[in-house]
Design a protein around this motif. Structure first.
Motif, PDB file in Angstrom:
ATOM      1  N   GLN A  74      -8.879  -8.192   1.796  1.00  0.00           N
ATOM      2  CA  GLN A  74      -8.325  -7.623   0.572  1.00  0.00           C
ATOM      3  C   GLN A  74      -9.455  -7.268  -0.396  1.00  0.00           C
ATOM      4  O   GLN A  74      -9.478  -6.176  -0.960  1.00  0.00           O
ATOM      5  N   VAL A  75     -10.391  -8.196  -0.573  1.00  0.00           N
ATOM      6  CA  VAL A  75     -11.514  -7.952  -1.487  1.00  0.00           C
ATOM      7  C   VAL A  75     -12.414  -6.846  -0.935  1.00  0.00           C
ATOM      8  O   VAL A  75     -12.883  -5.979  -1.679  1.00  0.00           O
ATOM      9  N   LEU A  78     -10.654  -3.638  -1.492  1.00  0.00           N
ATOM     10  CA  LEU A  78     -10.607  -3.391  -2.932  1.00  0.00           C
ATOM     11  C   LEU A  78     -11.953  -2.871  -3.435  1.00  0.00           C
ATOM     12  O   LEU A  78     -12.003  -1.924  -4.226  1.00  0.00           O
ATOM     13  N   LEU A  79     -13.050  -3.462  -2.967  1.00  0.00           N
ATOM     14  CA  LEU A  79     -14.376  -2.971  -3.344  1.00  0.00           C
ATOM     15  C   LEU A  79     -14.587  -1.535  -2.880  1.00  0.00           C
ATOM     16  O   LEU A  79     -15.125  -0.704  -3.620  1.00  0.00           O
ATOM     17  N   MET A  80     -14.161  -1.228  -1.655  1.00  0.00           N
ATOM     18  CA  MET A  80     -14.286   0.154  -1.174  1.00  0.00           C
ATOM     19  C   MET A  80     -13.467   1.096  -2.032  1.00  0.00           C
ATOM     20  O   MET A  80     -13.927   2.189  -2.384  1.00  0.00           O
ATOM     21  N   LEU A  81     -12.256   0.701  -2.383  1.00  0.00           N
ATOM     22  CA  LEU A  81     -11.393   1.543  -3.213  1.00  0.00           C
ATOM     23  C   LEU A  81     -12.011   1.786  -4.582  1.00  0.00           C
ATOM     24  O   LEU A  81     -12.168   2.932  -5.008  1.00  0.00           O
ATOM     25  N   TRP A  82     -12.348   0.711  -5.274  1.00  0.00           N
ATOM     26  CA  TRP A  82     -12.877   0.826  -6.628  1.00  0.00           C
ATOM     27  C   TRP A  82     -14.199   1.580  -6.654  1.00  0.00           C
ATOM     28  O   TRP A  82     -14.379   2.509  -7.446  1.00  0.00           O
ATOM     29  N   LEU A  83     -15.139   1.171  -5.808  1.00  0.00           N
ATOM     30  CA  LEU A  83     -16.446   1.836  -5.807  1.00  0.00           C
ATOM     31  C   LEU A  83     -16.329   3.290  -5.388  1.00  0.00           C
ATOM     32  O   LEU A  83     -16.985   4.167  -5.961  1.00  0.00           O
ATOM     33  N   GLY A  84     -15.508   3.574  -4.379  1.00  0.00           N
ATOM     34  CA  GLY A  84     -15.336   4.951  -3.928  1.00  0.00           C
ATOM     35  C   GLY A  84     -14.750   5.837  -5.009  1.00  0.00           C
ATOM     36  O   GLY A  84     -15.223   6.958  -5.237  1.00  0.00           O
ATOM     37  N   LEU A  85     -13.731   5.350  -5.690  1.00  0.00           N
ATOM     38  CA  LEU A  85     -13.096   6.161  -6.737  1.00  0.00           C
ATOM     39  C   LEU A  85     -14.000   6.330  -7.962  1.00  0.00           C
ATOM     40  O   LEU A  85     -14.097   7.421  -8.522  1.00  0.00           O
ATOM     41  N   ILE A  86     -14.650   5.260  -8.379  1.00  0.00           N
ATOM     42  CA  ILE A  86     -15.528   5.368  -9.552  1.00  0.00           C
ATOM     43  C   ILE A  86     -16.757   6.214  -9.214  1.00  0.00           C
ATOM     44  O   ILE A  86     -17.183   7.050 -10.014  1.00  0.00           O
ATOM     45  N   VAL A 127      -1.138  -1.957  -4.267  1.00  0.00           N
ATOM     46  CA  VAL A 127      -0.790  -1.917  -2.845  1.00  0.00           C
ATOM     47  C   VAL A 127      -1.542  -3.003  -2.082  1.00  0.00           C
ATOM     48  O   VAL A 127      -0.961  -3.719  -1.265  1.00  0.00           O
ATOM     49  N   ILE A 128      -2.830  -3.151  -2.340  1.00  0.00           N
ATOM     50  CA  ILE A 128      -3.624  -4.140  -1.611  1.00  0.00           C
ATOM     51  C   ILE A 128      -3.133  -5.560  -1.875  1.00  0.00           C
ATOM     52  O   ILE A 128      -2.999  -6.365  -0.953  1.00  0.00           O
ATOM     53  N   PHE A 129      -2.814  -5.883  -3.130  1.00  0.00           N
ATOM     54  CA  PHE A 129      -2.463  -7.261  -3.460  1.00  0.00           C
ATOM     55  C   PHE A 129      -0.971  -7.570  -3.378  1.00  0.00           C
ATOM     56  O   PHE A 129      -0.589  -8.741  -3.372  1.00  0.00           O
ATOM     57  N   THR A 130      -0.105  -6.574  -3.307  1.00  0.00           N
ATOM     58  CA  THR A 130       1.331  -6.853  -3.204  1.00  0.00           C
ATOM     59  C   THR A 130       1.890  -6.492  -1.843  1.00  0.00           C
ATOM     60  O   THR A 130       3.080  -6.639  -1.616  1.00  0.00           O
ATOM     61  N   PHE A 131       1.039  -6.036  -0.931  1.00  0.00           N
ATOM     62  CA  PHE A 131       1.478  -5.643   0.407  1.00  0.00           C
ATOM     63  C   PHE A 131       2.044  -6.849   1.133  1.00  0.00           C
ATOM     64  O   PHE A 131       1.417  -7.906   1.206  1.00  0.00           O
ATOM     65  N   ASP A 132       3.245  -6.708   1.659  1.00  0.00           N
ATOM     66  CA  ASP A 132       3.888  -7.784   2.417  1.00  0.00           C
ATOM     67  C   ASP A 132       4.308  -7.226   3.765  1.00  0.00           C
ATOM     68  O   ASP A 132       5.233  -6.420   3.853  1.00  0.00           O
ATOM     69  N   ALA A 133       3.609  -7.652   4.800  1.00  0.00           N
ATOM     70  CA  ALA A 133       3.910  -7.155   6.139  1.00  0.00           C
ATOM     71  C   ALA A 133       5.185  -7.772   6.701  1.00  0.00           C
ATOM     72  O   ALA A 133       5.741  -7.264   7.669  1.00  0.00           O
ATOM     73  N   CYS A 134       5.640  -8.867   6.112  1.00  0.00           N
ATOM     74  CA  CYS A 134       6.828  -9.575   6.595  1.00  0.00           C
ATOM     75  C   CYS A 134       7.847  -9.709   5.465  1.00  0.00           C
ATOM     76  O   CYS A 134       8.112 -10.815   4.985  1.00  0.00           O
ATOM     77  N   PRO A 135       8.441  -8.599   5.021  1.00  0.00           N
ATOM     78  CA  PRO A 135       9.384  -8.705   3.900  1.00  0.00           C
ATOM     79  C   PRO A 135      10.662  -9.432   4.309  1.00  0.00           C
ATOM     80  O   PRO A 135      11.128  -9.311   5.443  1.00  0.00           O
ATOM     81  N   ALA A 136      11.190 -10.200   3.370  1.00  0.00           N
ATOM     82  CA  ALA A 136      12.419 -10.948   3.622  1.00  0.00           C
ATOM     83  C   ALA A 136      13.577  -9.977   3.796  1.00  0.00           C
ATOM     84  O   ALA A 136      13.687  -8.976   3.097  1.00  0.00           O
TER      85      ALA A 136
END
Length: 149
Positions: A74-75, A78-86, A127-136
């Motif tokens: 996740q981290v 997230l680093l790729m996302l943030w650094l790439g966009l900025i 999306v990265i931190f709320t992604f749930d591959a096994c939703p109830a």
């Protein structure tokens, strides 16, 4: 015919003529540092996902779900996302500064750019931190194999 002299280019960069923070120098340094870090992050991402894994055919919903169940990945993403966009946004900002002729156009284009970068960073982070591959309540046959019963 009017003659104009070109200013000495070395005078632009003397610290004695400039006061305060040099934001363009900070931007230039950020581009170099973030570019180097992005190369490491992207090639690490490709190495782990494609070479150590089973190739591109193995990348599916279950693969991403399993990967994002680990805080490390996740981290990493997230680093790729943030650094790439900025990094990309900073590059586009430089292009806007170089090619937009009027101050109003420059202001509008940079405002749109900042808005797009901020919205994309917020949505990607969510999306990265709320992604749930096994939703109830999901159909069990549609869930990845690592989801419990």
């Amino acid at each position: 015919m009017s003659t104009t002299s070109i200013p000495d280019p070395s005078t632009r960069y003397r610290r004695t003529a400039q006061r305060g923070i040099n934001s363009e120098m900070i931007s230039w340094m950020f581009m170099r540092a973030s570019g180097l870090l992005l190369v490491i992050l992207v090639f690490g991402h490709l190495f782990v996902n494609l070479w150590l894994g089973q190739g591109v055919q193995a990348i599916d919903f279950a693969f991403v779900g399993g990967k994002w169940s680990s805080p490390f990945w996740q981290v990493w993403d997230l680093l790729m996302l943030w650094l790439g966009l900025i990094h990309g946004g900073n590059g586009v900002r430089t292009i806007i500064n170089d090619y937009a002729r009027s101050d109003r156009l420059r202001l509008v284009l940079k405002g749109l750019l900042y808005f797009a970068v901020i919205v994309t960073i917020i949505l990607g982070t969510l999306v990265i931190f709320t992604f749930d591959a096994c939703p109830a309540g999901a159909e069990p046959s549609l869930l990845p194999s690592f989801c419990e019963g």
